[in-house]
Design a protein around this motif. Structure first.
Motif, short mmCIF file in Angstrom:
data_model
loop_
_atom_site.label_atom_id
_atom_site.label_comp_id
_atom_site.label_asym_id
_atom_site.label_seq_id
_atom_site.Cartn_x
_atom_site.Cartn_y
_atom_site.Cartn_z
N ILE A 336 88.54 -28.39 50.65
CA ILE A 336 89.86 -27.34 50.99
C ILE A 336 89.74 -26.62 49.68
O ILE A 336 90.12 -25.44 49.71
CB ILE A 336 90.96 -28.41 50.82
CG1 ILE A 336 91.19 -29.02 52.30
CG2 ILE A 336 92.18 -27.50 50.65
CD1 ILE A 336 92.48 -29.86 52.43
N CYS A 337 89.56 -27.17 48.33
CA CYS A 337 89.50 -26.59 46.97
C CYS A 337 88.52 -25.41 47.05
O CYS A 337 88.75 -24.17 46.46
CB CYS A 337 89.27 -27.44 45.79
SG CYS A 337 90.81 -28.60 45.47
N LEU A 338 87.25 -25.68 47.56
CA LEU A 338 86.34 -24.91 47.54
C LEU A 338 86.64 -23.74 48.59
O LEU A 338 86.24 -22.48 48.16
CB LEU A 338 84.78 -25.52 48.45
CG LEU A 338 83.78 -24.52 48.28
CD1 LEU A 338 83.14 -24.00 47.25
CD2 LEU A 338 82.58 -25.53 49.36
N ARG A 339 87.21 -23.82 49.73
CA ARG A 339 87.42 -22.63 50.39
C ARG A 339 88.71 -22.10 50.01
O ARG A 339 88.47 -20.75 50.00
CB ARG A 339 88.16 -23.23 51.97
CG ARG A 339 87.13 -24.09 52.93
CD ARG A 339 85.81 -23.54 52.80
NE ARG A 339 85.87 -22.24 53.44
CZ ARG A 339 84.89 -21.34 53.67
NH1 ARG A 339 83.56 -21.85 53.27
NH2 ARG A 339 85.03 -20.23 54.33
N LEU A 340 89.43 -22.65 49.06
CA LEU A 340 90.67 -21.80 48.44
C LEU A 340 90.14 -20.84 47.39
O LEU A 340 90.46 -19.66 47.01
CB LEU A 340 91.69 -22.79 47.70
CG LEU A 340 92.32 -23.46 48.86
CD1 LEU A 340 93.48 -24.50 47.97
CD2 LEU A 340 93.22 -22.50 49.67
N VAL A 341 89.06 -21.36 46.56
CA VAL A 341 88.27 -20.49 45.53
C VAL A 341 87.38 -19.49 46.08
O VAL A 341 87.52 -18.23 45.74
CB VAL A 341 87.27 -21.67 44.76
CG1 VAL A 341 86.44 -20.76 44.05
CG2 VAL A 341 88.07 -22.63 44.07
N ILE A 342 86.89 -19.79 47.33
CA ILE A 342 86.18 -18.73 48.08
C ILE A 342 87.15 -17.63 48.60
O ILE A 342 86.63 -16.35 48.36
CB ILE A 342 85.34 -19.04 49.37
CG1 ILE A 342 84.40 -20.05 48.67
CG2 ILE A 342 84.84 -18.26 50.15
CD1 ILE A 342 83.29 -20.90 49.99
N ILE A 343 88.34 -17.98 49.12
CA ILE A 343 89.08 -16.91 49.51
C ILE A 343 89.92 -16.02 48.45
O ILE A 343 89.92 -14.86 48.38
CB ILE A 343 90.46 -17.73 50.25
CG1 ILE A 343 89.88 -18.46 51.51
CG2 ILE A 343 91.36 -16.73 50.53
CD1 ILE A 343 90.98 -19.04 52.39
N ALA A 344 90.04 -16.89 47.07
CA ALA A 344 90.45 -16.06 45.82
C ALA A 344 89.53 -15.06 45.47
O ALA A 344 89.74 -14.07 45.20
CB ALA A 344 90.74 -17.04 45.13
#
Length: 417
Positions: A336-344
């Motif tokens: 989840i954190c990885l996807r949030l960083v990618i979206i950011a």
């Protein structure tokens, strides 16, 4: 005909399709919520409760809200930032005036028979407000920093007075994370958190405390405008922080003090403040590699651990699914954190990028503290484990945050991630 065209164009400007939605992130959220309901059902199997069903129902409502928000254009929230901020503070003031109390704290408002916890939704409100403020700043200046701190201080104080120490800490972490992403001077960020370390060092080792104050004064002199003026102020703040900490300590309730210090030596009071931590560690340790199996955990099924369906849900996972189950949960949160960083990183503007980082900061801190207190590495602060712990307001706020992040992902050109 012209009016219909304007209306249709207005809808298009507000709504979009779900063409670029982050399905991987969405599926992990759904999967974790389903898994959370299963664990809650196991914890409450012998109590005849239906919190697991309410967890799934709330998750279903949250999923619908997230999909609706994901289809809307998040950019419109910039112009509504102060309305959202005011509404957030009004809801927190309402808790003080009309709220209901439980377990020594006044945190809930009764709305149509449901207990709503405004502080959970306030986290999303402050993320939107700070993202809107910082998104227009190419670089955070000193005035911008003071503005952000003042904006955060009001809801933080209202939450702290409930009292809700755990959520108030989350406000601080969200602010620090978003300031970092907003390109603040690293030295200012160190100075911002320096009083916390000053308090710790003052109680551990006095020479190290003096060295820390000297280092902070040097950073202030080199990084702040008119450093010669700020140097004695920063040193004075760090010196006085220990006295302020003692004053704040006396403002805490007795149970909060016990929660903050009990994890250091839970065996000192095994039937009181240390009971939760001791039983939680026994449960996690007894799970070993593969766990005892669903509905088979002795600590879980015999209700040895109070509040296991909320604060100590991770101990049930450790006992019934073992080390493998714990790793699975940690991997899911990492993803989840990885996807949030990618979206950011791939957001089309600073506002969307900051929203993703605000949600990331909120999530990481809650996971770290909750799991830490389950294994005895952090104080018991009442912070739930996102998506897994029972709590309707917390779960809804997490799905609303998901909707905002999905809106950021959905309203940008398709990326190959």
């Amino acid at each position: 005909m012209t009016n219909k065209l304007v209306l249709r164009n207005g809808r298009k400007s507000l709504l979009s399709s779900w063409k670029y939605i982050d399905c991987k992130l969405l599926l992990v959220y759904i999967g974790m919520t389903i898994f959370g309901g299963i664990i809650i059902q196991s914890v409450e199997k012998n109590q005849g409760l239906t919190d697991w069903w309410q967890h799934w129902l709330t998750g279903g409502v949250g999923l619908i809200l997230a999909l609706i928000i994901a289809r809307c254009r998040y950019e419109v929230l910039v112009r509504w930032k102060w309305a959202i901020y005011i509404l957030t503070n009004i809801s927190l003031v309402a808790v003080q005036a009309l709220g209901t109390s439980a377990l020594g704290a006044q945190r809930w408002i009764n709305v149509a028979g449901f207990h709503v916890q405004p502080s959970e939704f306030a986290k999303v409100g402050i993320i939107i407000t700070l993202a809107a403020i910082l998104s227009s700043k190419p670089k955070v200046k000193l005035f911008d920093l003071f503005q952000v701190l003042i904006v955060t201080a009001i809801p933080w104080l209202l939450v702290f007075l409930e009292p809700n120490l755990g959520t108030s800490l989350i406000f601080g972490v969200i602010t620090i994370g978003m300031l970092y992403w907003g390109n603040i001077n690293p030295g200012w960020l160190i100075l911002l958190v320096s009083p916390i370390f000053s308090i710790i060092l003052h109680n551990l080792y006095t020479p190290a405390w003096f060295a820390w104050i000297t280092l902070m004064a040097l950073i202030a002199w080199r990084s702040l405008p008119w450093g010669w003026l700020w140097t004695p102020i920063v040193a004075g703040i760090n010196i006085c922080s220990s006295n302020v900490a003692q004053t704040l300590w006396h403002l805490l309730k007795d149970y909060q003090k016990d929660r903050l210090t009990g994890f250091l030596n839970p065996e000192q009071d095994p039937l009181g403040t240390g009971y939760h931590l001791i039983q939680s560690r026994i449960a996690i340790g007894s799970g070993q590699l593969f766990g005892r199996g669903l509905y088979q955990g002795t600590q879980t099924q015999l209700n040895f651990i109070p509040e296991q369906h909320t604060d100590f849900i991770f101990s049930a996972i450790g006992e019934e699914f073992g080390f493998i189950g714990c790793i699975f949960v940690l991997f899911a949160f990492w993803f989840i954190c990885l996807r949030l960083v990618i979206i950011a990183y791939t957001a089309k503007d600073n506002f969307g990028s900051l929203i993703a980082i605000g949600v990331l900061s909120m999530l990481i801190f809650q996971v770290f503290v909750n799991i830490g207190m389950n294994i005895g590495l952090a104080p018991v602060t009442g912070i739930p484990l996102p998506l897994l712990s029972y709590g309707r307001s917390a779960l809804l706020s997490n799905f609303i945050a998901l909707g905002l992040v999905e809106s950021v992902a959905n309203n940008k050109p398709k990326q190959n991630f």
